[in-house]
Write an enzyme that holds these catalytic residues in place. Structure first.
Site, PDB file in Angstrom:
ATOM      1  N   HIS A 132     -11.415  23.770  28.783  1.00 18.66           N
ATOM      2  CA  HIS A 132     -11.532  24.177  27.387  1.00 18.66           C
ATOM      3  C   HIS A 132     -12.554  25.292  27.176  1.00 18.66           C
ATOM      4  O   HIS A 132     -12.318  26.192  26.369  1.00 18.66           O
ATOM      5  CB  HIS A 132     -11.912  22.957  26.538  1.00 18.66           C
ATOM      6  CG  HIS A 132     -11.690  23.155  25.077  1.00 18.66           C
ATOM      7  ND1 HIS A 132     -10.427  23.194  24.538  1.00 18.66           N
ATOM      8  CD2 HIS A 132     -12.554  23.314  24.055  1.00 18.66           C
ATOM      9  CE1 HIS A 132     -10.530  23.368  23.230  1.00 18.66           C
ATOM     10  NE2 HIS A 132     -11.801  23.444  22.910  1.00 18.66           N
ATOM     11  N   SER A 171      -9.137  26.567  19.673  1.00 22.11           N
ATOM     12  CA  SER A 171      -9.429  25.146  19.574  1.00 22.11           C
ATOM     13  C   SER A 171      -9.172  24.649  18.146  1.00 22.11           C
ATOM     14  O   SER A 171      -8.084  24.825  17.616  1.00 22.11           O
ATOM     15  CB  SER A 171     -10.867  24.875  20.033  1.00 22.11           C
ATOM     16  OG  SER A 171     -11.112  23.495  20.150  1.00 22.11           O
ATOM     17  N   ASP A 180      -7.781  21.491  30.950  1.00 20.92           N
ATOM     18  CA  ASP A 180      -8.529  21.235  29.719  1.00 20.92           C
ATOM     19  C   ASP A 180      -8.634  19.730  29.480  1.00 20.92           C
ATOM     20  O   ASP A 180      -7.616  19.047  29.357  1.00 20.92           O
ATOM     21  CB  ASP A 180      -7.821  21.913  28.540  1.00 20.92           C
ATOM     22  CG  ASP A 180      -8.653  21.975  27.274  1.00 20.92           C
ATOM     23  OD1 ASP A 180      -9.495  21.085  27.066  1.00 20.92           O
ATOM     24  OD2 ASP A 180      -8.442  22.923  26.488  1.00 20.92           O
TER      25      ASP A 180
END
Length: 141
Positions: free
Chosen positions: A108, A8, A78
Site C-alpha cells: 500500500h 486509497s 497490499d
C-alpha cells in the site's frame, strides 16, 4: 480538462465526483478500495461486507457509471487495501486503461513513485491523443 487522482481512501471522493460529473477527461486511482467495508473486512469476513447502512465509499456501486477513461494502479502485496479491490474495480470500468499498473511485491505504501509517474504520463498522453473521447479510435499503444 480535469483528470482527478485518488489514492486509497481518496478513491472514494474521486469515484463519487467522476460518477456524478461527466465532464472529467479521465480518472486515476492508486490502491483504490471497492468500499470502506470491503477494504476493512476483506481479510476476515467471508461476505466481504458490512451491516447495511454503515458502509462508506461504495465505489463498486459507482464505477460503472463513470464514462471517462480510468487508470488503476495497485500493489499486488497490499495488506491495507487488498489487491482484489483494485482488480475488481478495473474489471467493472466502462473504459479501463490497459494495461493497469499492478505491481508484484509492492504494498500500500511502497509503490515505486518513479514507475507510477511514468505510467500516469503514458495515460495522460493517451488522453492527449484523443483516446476515450466519443468517436475516437482504440486506446493508443
Amino acid at each position: 480538462k480535469i483528470v482527478p487522482f485518488g489514492r486509497s481512501i481518496g478513491s472514494g471522493p474521486t469515484v463519487d465526483l467522476c460518477s456524478r460529473h461527466t465532464g472529467t477527461r479521465g480518472m486515476i486511482l492508486q490502491s483504490p478500495l471497492e468500499s470502506g467495508a470491503r477494504a476493512v473486512f476483506a481479510t476476515w469476513n467471508p461476505l466481504r461486507s458490512a451491516p447495511p447502512g454503515i458502509d462508506i465509499f461504495c465505489n463498486y456501486n459507482k464505477i460503472d457509471k463513470i464514462t471517462c477513461p480510468v487508470f488503476i494502479m495497485h500493489g499486488k502485496a497490499d495488506n491495507v487495501v487488498a489487491f482484489s479491490n483494485g482488480q475488481n474495480l478495473h474489471d467493472q470500468c466502462r473504459q479501463p486503461y490497459d494495461p493497469p499498473f499492478f505491481k508484484e511485491g509492492r504494498g500500500h505504501n511502497n509503490m515505486p513513485d518513479d514507475e507510477c509517474l511514468e505510467e500516469v504520463a503514458k495515460f495522460l498522453e493517451a488522453l492527449r491523443k484523443g483516446w476515450g473521447q466519443p468517436g475516437a479510435a482504440q486506446q493508443p499503444s
